[in-house]
Design a protein around this motif. Structure first.
Motif, PDB file in Angstrom:
ATOM      1  N   VAL A 213       0.807  -1.220   0.000  1.00  0.00           N
ATOM      2  CA  VAL A 213       0.000   0.000   0.000  1.00  0.00           C
ATOM      3  C   VAL A 213       0.839   1.269   0.000  1.00  0.00           C
ATOM      4  O   VAL A 213       0.308   2.368  -0.172  1.00  0.00           O
ATOM      5  N   GLU A 214       2.162   1.116   0.182  1.00  0.00           N
ATOM      6  CA  GLU A 214       3.028   2.293   0.202  1.00  0.00           C
ATOM      7  C   GLU A 214       4.450   1.871  -0.153  1.00  0.00           C
ATOM      8  O   GLU A 214       4.892   0.799   0.249  1.00  0.00           O
ATOM      9  N   VAL A 215       5.147   2.713  -0.925  1.00  0.00           N
ATOM     10  CA  VAL A 215       6.549   2.470  -1.258  1.00  0.00           C
ATOM     11  C   VAL A 215       7.340   3.733  -0.952  1.00  0.00           C
ATOM     12  O   VAL A 215       6.781   4.826  -0.878  1.00  0.00           O
ATOM     13  N   GLU A 216       8.642   3.546  -0.790  1.00  0.00           N
ATOM     14  CA  GLU A 216       9.507   4.701  -0.560  1.00  0.00           C
ATOM     15  C   GLU A 216      10.256   5.019  -1.845  1.00  0.00           C
ATOM     16  O   GLU A 216      10.906   4.152  -2.428  1.00  0.00           O
ATOM     17  N   ARG A 217      10.110   6.255  -2.289  1.00  0.00           N
ATOM     18  CA  ARG A 217      10.810   6.725  -3.485  1.00  0.00           C
ATOM     19  C   ARG A 217      11.543   8.009  -3.135  1.00  0.00           C
ATOM     20  O   ARG A 217      10.926   8.966  -2.664  1.00  0.00           O
ATOM     21  N   ALA A 218      12.856   8.013  -3.337  1.00  0.00           N
ATOM     22  CA  ALA A 218      13.696   9.174  -3.035  1.00  0.00           C
ATOM     23  C   ALA A 218      13.490   9.636  -1.588  1.00  0.00           C
ATOM     24  O   ALA A 218      13.415  10.826  -1.300  1.00  0.00           O
ATOM     25  N   GLY A 219      13.348   8.665  -0.686  1.00  0.00           N
ATOM     26  CA  GLY A 219      13.202   8.982   0.727  1.00  0.00           C
ATOM     27  C   GLY A 219      11.809   9.427   1.153  1.00  0.00           C
ATOM     28  O   GLY A 219      11.600   9.761   2.312  1.00  0.00           O
ATOM     29  N   LEU A 220      10.861   9.430   0.220  1.00  0.00           N
ATOM     30  CA  LEU A 220       9.496   9.846   0.547  1.00  0.00           C
ATOM     31  C   LEU A 220       8.529   8.673   0.403  1.00  0.00           C
ATOM     32  O   LEU A 220       8.617   7.909  -0.559  1.00  0.00           O
ATOM     33  N   ALA A 221       7.607   8.573   1.337  1.00  0.00           N
ATOM     34  CA  ALA A 221       6.590   7.522   1.274  1.00  0.00           C
ATOM     35  C   ALA A 221       5.545   7.902   0.244  1.00  0.00           C
ATOM     36  O   ALA A 221       5.026   9.017   0.247  1.00  0.00           O
TER      37      ALA A 221
ATOM     38  N   LYS B 295      -3.592  -1.379  -5.858  1.00  0.00           N
ATOM     39  CA  LYS B 295      -3.756  -2.435  -6.850  1.00  0.00           C
ATOM     40  C   LYS B 295      -5.108  -2.230  -7.504  1.00  0.00           C
ATOM     41  O   LYS B 295      -6.104  -1.979  -6.828  1.00  0.00           O
ATOM     42  N   LEU B 296      -5.153  -2.348  -8.832  1.00  0.00           N
ATOM     43  CA  LEU B 296      -6.386  -2.086  -9.570  1.00  0.00           C
ATOM     44  C   LEU B 296      -7.021  -3.336 -10.178  1.00  0.00           C
ATOM     45  O   LEU B 296      -8.046  -3.224 -10.824  1.00  0.00           O
ATOM     46  N   SER B 297      -6.426  -4.497  -9.980  1.00  0.00           N
ATOM     47  CA  SER B 297      -6.967  -5.723 -10.574  1.00  0.00           C
ATOM     48  C   SER B 297      -8.427  -5.914 -10.201  1.00  0.00           C
ATOM     49  O   SER B 297      -8.823  -5.658  -9.057  1.00  0.00           O
TER      50      SER B 297
ATOM     51  N   GLY C  57      -2.035   3.539   0.786  1.00  0.00           N
ATOM     52  CA  GLY C  57      -1.467   4.230   1.934  1.00  0.00           C
ATOM     53  C   GLY C  57      -1.661   3.524   3.268  1.00  0.00           C
ATOM     54  O   GLY C  57      -2.432   2.575   3.403  1.00  0.00           O
ATOM     55  N   VAL C  58      -0.939   4.044   4.254  1.00  0.00           N
ATOM     56  CA  VAL C  58      -1.035   3.536   5.615  1.00  0.00           C
ATOM     57  C   VAL C  58      -2.377   3.980   6.186  1.00  0.00           C
ATOM     58  O   VAL C  58      -2.813   5.111   5.977  1.00  0.00           O
ATOM     59  N   LYS C  59      -3.022   3.068   6.898  1.00  0.00           N
ATOM     60  CA  LYS C  59      -4.377   3.359   7.370  1.00  0.00           C
ATOM     61  C   LYS C  59      -4.519   3.165   8.877  1.00  0.00           C
ATOM     62  O   LYS C  59      -3.674   2.569   9.513  1.00  0.00           O
ATOM     63  N   GLN C  60      -5.623   3.707   9.382  1.00  0.00           N
ATOM     64  CA  GLN C  60      -6.034   3.490  10.764  1.00  0.00           C
ATOM     65  C   GLN C  60      -7.496   3.061  10.735  1.00  0.00           C
ATOM     66  O   GLN C  60      -8.245   3.488   9.855  1.00  0.00           O
ATOM     67  N   VAL C  61      -7.876   2.199  11.651  1.00  0.00           N
ATOM     68  CA  VAL C  61      -9.274   1.816  11.808  1.00  0.00           C
ATOM     69  C   VAL C  61      -9.747   2.433  13.116  1.00  0.00           C
ATOM     70  O   VAL C  61      -9.120   2.245  14.164  1.00  0.00           O
TER      71      VAL C  61
ATOM     72  N   GLU D 237      -9.361   7.565  -5.502  1.00  0.00           N
ATOM     73  CA  GLU D 237      -9.826   8.064  -6.811  1.00  0.00           C
ATOM     74  C   GLU D 237      -8.736   8.856  -7.520  1.00  0.00           C
ATOM     75  O   GLU D 237      -8.566   8.743  -8.730  1.00  0.00           O
ATOM     76  N   ASP D 238      -7.964   9.658  -6.769  1.00  0.00           N
ATOM     77  CA  ASP D 238      -6.877  10.444  -7.355  1.00  0.00           C
ATOM     78  C   ASP D 238      -5.810   9.522  -7.953  1.00  0.00           C
ATOM     79  O   ASP D 238      -5.366   9.728  -9.095  1.00  0.00           O
ATOM     80  N   LEU D 239      -5.413   8.502  -7.219  1.00  0.00           N
ATOM     81  CA  LEU D 239      -4.405   7.565  -7.741  1.00  0.00           C
ATOM     82  C   LEU D 239      -4.938   6.775  -8.928  1.00  0.00           C
ATOM     83  O   LEU D 239      -4.212   6.525  -9.895  1.00  0.00           O
ATOM     84  N   GLN D 240      -6.215   6.388  -8.898  1.00  0.00           N
ATOM     85  CA  GLN D 240      -6.803   5.683 -10.042  1.00  0.00           C
ATOM     86  C   GLN D 240      -6.761   6.559 -11.286  1.00  0.00           C
ATOM     87  O   GLN D 240      -6.406   6.079 -12.367  1.00  0.00           O
ATOM     88  N   ARG D 241      -7.112   7.846 -11.139  1.00  0.00           N
ATOM     89  CA  ARG D 241      -7.063   8.760 -12.286  1.00  0.00           C
ATOM     90  C   ARG D 241      -5.647   8.888 -12.836  1.00  0.00           C
ATOM     91  O   ARG D 241      -5.440   8.856 -14.049  1.00  0.00           O
ATOM     92  N   ARG D 242      -4.670   9.016 -11.937  1.00  0.00           N
ATOM     93  CA  ARG D 242      -3.259   9.144 -12.385  1.00  0.00           C
ATOM     94  C   ARG D 242      -2.802   7.898 -13.121  1.00  0.00           C
ATOM     95  O   ARG D 242      -2.131   8.002 -14.156  1.00  0.00           O
ATOM     96  N   VAL D 243      -3.147   6.716 -12.594  1.00  0.00           N
ATOM     97  CA  VAL D 243      -2.743   5.469 -13.244  1.00  0.00           C
ATOM     98  C   VAL D 243      -3.378   5.353 -14.628  1.00  0.00           C
ATOM     99  O   VAL D 243      -2.715   5.016 -15.607  1.00  0.00           O
ATOM    100  N   HIS D 244      -4.665   5.675 -14.717  1.00  0.00           N
ATOM    101  CA  HIS D 244      -5.369   5.582 -16.008  1.00  0.00           C
ATOM    102  C   HIS D 244      -4.837   6.618 -16.995  1.00  0.00           C
ATOM    103  O   HIS D 244      -4.760   6.342 -18.206  1.00  0.00           O
ATOM    104  N   ALA D 245      -4.427   7.793 -16.528  1.00  0.00           N
ATOM    105  CA  ALA D 245      -3.862   8.822 -17.399  1.00  0.00           C
ATOM    106  C   ALA D 245      -2.530   8.375 -17.993  1.00  0.00           C
ATOM    107  O   ALA D 245      -2.250   8.587 -19.169  1.00  0.00           O
TER     108      ALA D 245
END
Length: 191
Positions: free
Chosen positions: A68-76, A81-83, A91-95, A180-188
């Motif tokens: 749900v999260e990766v580190e790129r250039a020191g930033l989370a 997954k869209l399957s 992202g990291v979550k809380q319940v 929704e924002d990440l889905q739009r970016r992936v589809h773009a």
């Protein structure tokens, strides 16, 4: 019949030192125990083994790690997954367990940096950080007491064996927007 004979000689009185208790075991599960209790079977203790370690309706526990999260250039960076049928929330979550008058009403799945919902308490807490345990593991009786308190706090409507109500889980607006924002970016990018 054995119970009647034991009772006749005073061997099954509760609280009496040395009294014999009737112990039933052998492929017992919550439904069979409920039947026996309803039938007023003269049983003091139920031994549940197989049904604790193997579920008859789903004998294997499938566990899948979802990134749900990766580190790129020191930033989370949150990822998802869209399957079809396997989508995830990024992202990291809380319940958060939300209560009214001390009784849980619903849970909220949110980003870990979102403010808590009103009357919500967090259900997740870090156990390890950088490969090190943050606190000692709880002992078995502490785990048991915590689990009992959590179940006792749940609404009666969700505790039944048959016809139990669904317990409501709400996805926070912030987590929905991020997804929704990440889905739009992936589809773009995929174009």
């Amino acid at each position: 019949m054995l119970r009647s004979r034991c009772r006749a000689v005073g061997a099954t009185r509760r609280g009496v030192r040395g009294a014999t208790e009737i112990f039933a075991s052998g492929d017992l599960d919550e439904r069979r125990i409920a039947e026996l209790v309803e039938q007023r079977a003269p049983i003091d203790v139920f031994g549940v083994g197989t049904a604790l370690s193997t579920s008859s309706d789903a004998p294997a526990l499938g566990g899948v790690y979802k990134l749900v999260e990766v580190e790129r250039a020191g930033l989370a960076q949150p990822v998802l997954k869209l399957s079809q049928g396997k989508g995830t929330y990024p992202g990291v979550k809380q319940v958060w367990r939300v209560s009214d008058c001390g009784r849980p009403t619903h849970d909220v799945l949110a980003k870990d940096d979102e403010p808590p919902p009103r009357a919500g308490r967090p259900l997740l807490s870090p156990v390890m950080r950088r490969g090190r345990r943050l606190r000692a593991a709880p002992v078995l009786h502490e785990i048991r007491e915590s689990a009992l308190r959590a179940v006792e706090a749940l609404p009666e409507s969700v505790l039944g064996l048959d016809g139990a109500a669904d317990y409501r889980v709400v996805v926070s607006d912030g987590l929905v927007r991020l997804t929704e924002d990440l889905q739009r970016r992936v589809h773009a990018v995929a174009g």
